[in-house]
Motif scaffolding. Structure first.
Motif, PDB file in Angstrom:
ATOM      1  N   GLU A  32       0.811  -1.471   0.083  1.00 11.10           N
ATOM      2  CA  GLU A  32      -0.227  -0.090  -0.104  1.00 11.10           C
ATOM      3  C   GLU A  32       0.792   0.985  -0.160  1.00 11.10           C
ATOM      4  OE1 GLU A  32      -2.732  -0.338   3.338  1.00 11.10           O
ATOM      5  OE2 GLU A  32      -3.841  -2.017   2.183  1.00 11.10           O
ATOM      6  N   GLU A  33       2.055   1.326   0.732  1.00  8.93           N
ATOM      7  CA  GLU A  33       2.850   2.513   0.847  1.00  8.93           C
ATOM      8  C   GLU A  33       3.356   2.648  -0.466  1.00  8.93           C
ATOM      9  OE1 GLU A  33       4.936   5.674   2.239  1.00  8.93           O
ATOM     10  OE2 GLU A  33       3.150   4.618   3.164  1.00  8.93           O
ATOM     11  N   ASN A  35       2.397   1.894  -3.457  1.00  6.17           N
ATOM     12  CA  ASN A  35       1.369   2.099  -4.365  1.00  6.17           C
ATOM     13  C   ASN A  35       0.928   3.579  -4.177  1.00  6.17           C
ATOM     14  OD1 ASN A  35       0.836  -0.271  -5.828  1.00  6.17           O
ATOM     15  ND2 ASN A  35      -0.888  -0.840  -4.483  1.00  6.17           N
ATOM     16  N   LYS A  36       0.865   4.409  -2.869  1.00  8.24           N
ATOM     17  CA  LYS A  36       0.589   5.580  -2.405  1.00  8.24           C
ATOM     18  C   LYS A  36       1.896   6.401  -3.174  1.00  8.24           C
ATOM     19  CE  LYS A  36      -1.603   5.168   1.792  1.00  8.24           C
ATOM     20  NZ  LYS A  36      -1.639   5.389   3.241  1.00  8.24           N
ATOM     21  N   ARG A  37       2.996   5.879  -3.033  1.00  5.47           N
ATOM     22  CA  ARG A  37       4.354   6.599  -3.547  1.00  5.47           C
ATOM     23  C   ARG A  37       4.264   6.614  -4.976  1.00  5.47           C
ATOM     24  NH1 ARG A  37       8.146   3.171  -1.661  1.00  5.47           N
ATOM     25  NH2 ARG A  37       8.073   4.139   0.522  1.00  5.47           N
ATOM     26  N   TYR A  38       3.865   5.529  -5.644  1.00  2.93           N
ATOM     27  CA  TYR A  38       3.585   5.595  -7.087  1.00  2.93           C
ATOM     28  C   TYR A  38       2.656   6.805  -7.590  1.00  2.93           C
ATOM     29  CZ  TYR A  38       1.686   4.596 -11.579  1.00  2.93           C
ATOM     30  OH  TYR A  38       1.095   4.391 -12.942  1.00  2.93           O
ATOM     31  N   GLU A  39       1.367   6.773  -6.752  1.00  2.00           N
ATOM     32  CA  GLU A  39       0.392   7.747  -7.184  1.00  2.00           C
ATOM     33  C   GLU A  39       1.038   9.153  -6.849  1.00  2.00           C
ATOM     34  OE1 GLU A  39      -2.620   7.441  -8.351  1.00  2.00           O
ATOM     35  OE2 GLU A  39      -2.184   5.308  -8.527  1.00  2.00           O
ATOM     36  N   TYR A  40       1.718   9.459  -5.933  1.00  2.00           N
ATOM     37  CA  TYR A  40       2.483  10.936  -5.670  1.00  2.00           C
ATOM     38  C   TYR A  40       3.284  11.107  -6.696  1.00  2.00           C
ATOM     39  CZ  TYR A  40       0.308  10.614  -0.778  1.00  2.00           C
ATOM     40  OH  TYR A  40      -0.417  10.487   0.119  1.00  2.00           O
TER      41      TYR A  40
END
Length: 181
Positions: A32-33, A35-40
């Motif tokens: 999840e972390e 994926n969040k990094r990718y989104e940012y």
């Protein structure tokens, strides 16, 4: 004693299950972390990110394709030809042949400049960069990259070439009274 052994075995299995569940939770949190990094990163960049599974032919397109080109491709996998169909006909052979060359070589970095069809039927000049991921035998299995709209940069370059030609080919004086961006 049979009951004791069975209880001991059940307790051991319960502990193993508990440890496995804890590992799964940690792995899920790490994913999840990531994926969040990718989104940012996807939000922070002015590029569109793509991920091509060479073996299946499917491509994942990031949100940037909507932002830059008006293409609502994000969050889904699409066939490779979705990209190919948007390459300008005059650029198609050159670009697709360089992709094939990099895949069949031992090189990993690919880059190309070409025209890419946007949803408004206008072409954008783009710079596309990719990195080839290979299996242990050296065969290309995946390619990840980003595509950047460089239309404004190309327009500035053309404007500067035009101004240079005017100055070089003018026999009269050239007076610049105001410079605008």
């Amino acid at each position: 004693t049979d009951m004791k052994q069975m209880l001991t075995k059940l307790n051991r299995q319960k502990n193993e299950m508990s440890i496995a569940q804890e590992k799964l939770q940690k792995t899920t949190a790490a994913l999840e972390e990531t994926n969040k990094r990718y989104e940012y990163v996807n939000m922070a960049t002015s590029e569109a990110i793509w991920d091509w599974n060479i073996l299946s032919g499917n491509v994942f397109y990031g949100d940037g394709f909507n932002k830059l080109f008006g293409l609502n491709l994000a969050k889904n996998y699409h066939d490779f030809n979705v990209w190919e169909e948007r390459i300008h006909p005059e650029d198609f052979e050159r670009v697709t042949s360089t992709i094939q060359q990099i895949i069949h070589s031992q090189e990993n970095n690919w880059t190309a400049e070409y025209r890419f069809l946007k949803s408004d039927k206008q072409y954008a000049f783009v710079e596309d960069k990719g990195f080839v991921i290979r299996n242990e035998d050296g065969h290309a299995i995946r390619m990840i990259g980003s595509i950047e709209d460089i239309t404004q940069k190309k327009q500035r370059e053309e404007y500067l070439k035009l101004m240079e030609a005017v100055i070089k080919n003018t026999h009269d004086s050239v007076v610049i009274t105001e410079i605008k961006n």
